[in-house]
Design a protein around this motif. Structure first.
Motif, mmCIF file in Angstrom:
data_model
loop_
_atom_site.group_PDB
_atom_site.id
_atom_site.type_symbol
_atom_site.label_atom_id
_atom_site.label_comp_id
_atom_site.label_asym_id
_atom_site.label_seq_id
_atom_site.Cartn_x
_atom_site.Cartn_y
_atom_site.Cartn_z
ATOM 1 N N SER A 1 41.853 44.981 43.697
ATOM 2 C CA SER A 1 40.993 45.176 44.870
ATOM 3 C C SER A 1 41.125 44.002 45.646
ATOM 4 O O SER A 1 41.393 42.962 45.115
ATOM 5 N N THR A 2 41.196 44.117 46.856
ATOM 6 C CA THR A 2 41.062 42.836 47.946
ATOM 7 C C THR A 2 39.912 41.971 47.600
ATOM 8 O O THR A 2 40.141 40.648 47.868
ATOM 9 N N ASP A 3 38.837 42.565 47.355
ATOM 10 C CA ASP A 3 37.863 41.566 46.816
ATOM 11 C C ASP A 3 37.786 40.854 45.654
ATOM 12 O O ASP A 3 37.495 39.509 45.756
ATOM 13 N N TYR A 4 38.442 41.515 44.717
ATOM 14 C CA TYR A 4 38.914 40.558 43.226
ATOM 15 C C TYR A 4 39.829 39.596 43.598
ATOM 16 O O TYR A 4 39.850 38.266 43.365
ATOM 17 N N GLN A 5 40.849 39.996 44.308
ATOM 18 C CA GLN A 5 41.807 39.027 44.574
ATOM 19 C C GLN A 5 41.385 37.916 45.461
ATOM 20 O O GLN A 5 41.801 36.883 45.460
ATOM 21 N N GLY A 6 40.458 38.239 46.287
ATOM 22 C CA GLY A 6 39.877 37.348 47.199
ATOM 23 C C GLY A 6 39.302 36.138 46.669
ATOM 24 O O GLY A 6 39.047 34.989 47.133
ATOM 25 N N LEU A 7 38.575 36.560 45.277
ATOM 26 C CA LEU A 7 37.984 35.536 44.502
ATOM 27 C C LEU A 7 39.041 34.847 43.562
ATOM 28 O O LEU A 7 39.027 33.762 43.235
ATOM 29 N N TYR A 8 39.652 35.786 42.900
ATOM 30 C CA TYR A 8 40.585 35.405 41.637
ATOM 31 C C TYR A 8 41.374 34.381 42.138
ATOM 32 O O TYR A 8 41.812 33.234 41.716
ATOM 33 N N ARG A 9 42.193 34.620 43.346
ATOM 34 C CA ARG A 9 43.285 33.767 43.813
ATOM 35 C C ARG A 9 42.495 32.439 44.318
ATOM 36 O O ARG A 9 43.273 31.251 44.318
ATOM 37 N N GLN A 10 41.490 32.304 44.745
ATOM 38 C CA GLN A 10 40.908 31.080 45.125
ATOM 39 C C GLN A 10 40.470 30.129 43.829
ATOM 40 O O GLN A 10 40.791 28.832 43.925
ATOM 41 N N TYR A 11 40.246 30.757 42.648
ATOM 42 C CA TYR A 11 39.666 29.999 41.466
ATOM 43 C C TYR A 11 40.083 29.896 40.245
ATOM 44 O O TYR A 11 39.815 29.034 39.395
ATOM 45 N N GLN B 1 35.435 46.972 40.716
ATOM 46 C CA GLN B 1 36.412 47.342 41.834
ATOM 47 C C GLN B 1 37.889 47.190 41.182
ATOM 48 O O GLN B 1 38.849 47.718 41.781
ATOM 49 N N GLY B 2 38.215 46.752 39.990
ATOM 50 C CA GLY B 2 39.430 46.319 39.568
ATOM 51 C C GLY B 2 40.321 45.332 40.079
ATOM 52 O O GLY B 2 40.197 44.632 40.874
ATOM 53 N N LYS B 3 41.471 44.896 39.316
ATOM 54 C CA LYS B 3 42.107 43.485 39.544
ATOM 55 C C LYS B 3 43.030 43.779 40.995
ATOM 56 O O LYS B 3 43.294 42.901 41.570
ATOM 57 N N LYS C 1 31.475 32.584 37.845
ATOM 58 C CA LYS C 1 32.100 33.462 36.948
ATOM 59 C C LYS C 1 31.485 35.009 36.785
ATOM 60 O O LYS C 1 32.298 35.925 36.699
ATOM 61 N N LYS C 2 30.332 34.989 37.018
ATOM 62 C CA LYS C 2 29.597 36.334 36.738
ATOM 63 C C LYS C 2 30.048 37.269 38.036
ATOM 64 O O LYS C 2 30.337 38.295 37.997
ATOM 65 N N LYS C 3 30.059 36.722 39.319
ATOM 66 C CA LYS C 3 30.516 37.442 40.486
ATOM 67 C C LYS C 3 31.934 38.049 40.345
ATOM 68 O O LYS C 3 32.259 38.965 40.566
ATOM 69 N N ILE C 4 32.715 37.064 39.743
ATOM 70 C CA ILE C 4 34.160 37.478 39.563
ATOM 71 C C ILE C 4 34.324 38.618 38.351
ATOM 72 O O ILE C 4 34.972 39.523 38.650
ATOM 73 N N ASP C 5 33.681 38.428 37.292
ATOM 74 C CA ASP C 5 33.784 39.131 36.342
ATOM 75 C C ASP C 5 32.980 40.608 36.798
ATOM 76 O O ASP C 5 33.610 41.854 36.746
ATOM 77 N N LEU C 6 31.952 40.734 37.650
ATOM 78 C CA LEU C 6 31.482 41.831 38.113
ATOM 79 C C LEU C 6 32.213 42.632 39.148
ATOM 80 O O LEU C 6 32.492 43.808 39.058
ATOM 81 N N THR C 7 32.877 41.887 39.739
ATOM 82 C CA THR C 7 33.915 42.386 41.084
ATOM 83 C C THR C 7 35.044 43.051 40.208
ATOM 84 O O THR C 7 35.615 44.075 40.499
ATOM 85 N N LEU C 8 35.582 42.409 39.225
ATOM 86 C CA LEU C 8 36.841 42.847 38.315
ATOM 87 C C LEU C 8 36.389 44.261 37.771
ATOM 88 O O LEU C 8 36.821 45.300 37.816
ATOM 89 N N GLN C 9 35.087 44.227 37.253
ATOM 90 C CA GLN C 9 34.430 45.535 36.599
ATOM 91 C C GLN C 9 34.298 46.558 37.508
ATOM 92 O O GLN C 9 34.733 47.825 37.050
#
Length: 367
Positions: free
Chosen positions: A33-43, A29-31, A19-27
């Motif tokens: 970003s490929t990194d955020y989507q890489g986590l968001y869509r998995q979980y 890089q933005g929603k 949860k911390k990593k997803i929140d930090l990535t959103l903060q």
């Protein structure tokens, strides 16, 4: 046999670390970003899981074993292949992957006496001549360290012919803080002729968190071979640039590339599934371009109702108007029922004139 529940009851679950990593990535890089989507869509659970689609399977395949041994039914065993047996000591995970193969199973954790009985079964006359390795999976067996330690010790005692232990976990990326000295001791205290392999799933380069890399390196220092079975997921890693970065990082960390799986047609996964043809294009670009080392090339495979099928020349026989592909395997029906008498030929499978299994597999779409 394990029972089923409804996919839309599979709750969202995140470890505090994730949860911390997803929140930090959103903060940072933005929603979009490929990194955020890489986590968001998995979980992160979305309404797309409840959409009515042709994907209706509640399991990846039927491989459960209905075995009575020493007067009791054994729970947590699956078998499709001659050489290995799957043991599931728990179905609890640190987080819930939205493409989970076992989302529709009832949750359980085996008791110690059940673990002991499984080890005794593995050492029985029925198995001791053919069984060479076991895959301990779940769920995440590293969440129940003491139970896992006990199971393995019982295997040493009652099934000494098993020399390869594959332990599956996603704690490396979901909660690396839980991979501690208790886990390390399991891998250190073993007979000299036993090998441990750690199976994981890393689908996007963003998952190589500093904490994850630290645990990978420590496990490697203990002689544990780590391999990754990744899943091709729409919006996560279905761009060639993402896959190149992923497999180059795996090579850097000495993680063996095993399968790149097409996302299984399970209820609620339609929005995550690419077309098989796109996967074939991606694997060709990945493996025949020189962009990754030849030591880091995965096998592109489909997990069908009769087991894993790696795509080669002659594997795809035809496609019908219902978007299903007929696949040729080299699994023999007679051999399958020999090592798993409970196995039944699925309705979408057939036996060819040479005794080999064929199966229809639902393709993904571009929508």
């Amino acid at each position: 046999m394990l029972t089923r529940i409804t996919k839309d009851t599979f709750p969202e679950k995140l470890s505090p670390f994730l949860k911390k990593k997803i929140d930090l990535t959103l903060q940072r890089q933005g929603k979009d970003s490929t990194d955020y989507q890489g986590l968001y869509r998995q979980y992160i659970k979305t309404g797309a899981e409840a959409s009515k689609t042709r994907e209706h399977n509640t399991k990846h395949y039927e491989a459960g074993m209905d075995i009575e041994f020493q007067g009791a039914r054994l729970k947590g065993l699956e078998r499709l292949y001659h050489r290995s047996l799957v043991i599931e000591p728990t179905l609890i995970c640190a987080a819930h992957c939205r493409h989970c193969l076992r989302a529709n199973y009832d949750m359980f954790t085996l008791k110690e006496h059940e673990c002991k009985r499984i080890a005794q079964y593995c050492g029985s006359d029925d198995l001791k001549h053919d069984l060479k390795e076991v895959l301990i999976t779940g769920g995440d067996p590293l969440l129940i360290t003491q139970k896992l330690k006990y199971l393995i010790e019982m295997m040493y005692e009652y099934a000494p012919h098993v020399k390869i232990f594959r332990v599956a976990t996603r704690l490396l990326t979901q909660s690396p803080d839980r991979i501690d000295n208790n886990v390390f001791e399991i891998f250190k205290n073993k007979p000299d002729d036993v090998r441990f392999e750690l199976a994981t799933q890393i689908n996007h380069p963003v998952e190589f968190f500093p904490e994850t890399v630290e645990k990978i390196r420590h496990l490697r220092s203990l002689g544990v071979k780590i391999y990754s079975q990744n899943v091709l997921l729409k919006g996560v890693n279905d761009r060639i640039e993402t896959l190149i970065a992923l497999y180059n990082k795996m090579r850097e960390l000495d993680i063996e590339a095993h399968y790149l799986f097409h996302c299984v047609p399970i209820l609620g996964t339609h929005h995550m599934r690419t077309r098989v043809e796109k996967g074939l294009w991606l694997i060709r670009e990945l493996t025949n371009s020189g962009a990754v080392s030849g030591r880091a090339k995965p096998m592109y495979a489909l997990m069908t109702d009769i087991g894993k099928i790696t795509l080669h020349h002659g594997t795809i026989l035809k496609k019908n108007e219902q978007n299903h592909i007929l696949l040729q395997s080299n699994y023999k029906y007679d051999e399958r029922v020999k090592w798993n008498p409970n196995w039944k030929l699925p309705e979408n499978a057939e036996v060819d004139e040479n005794g080999y299994l064929r199966v229809w597999y639902m393709d993904g779409t571009e929508d």
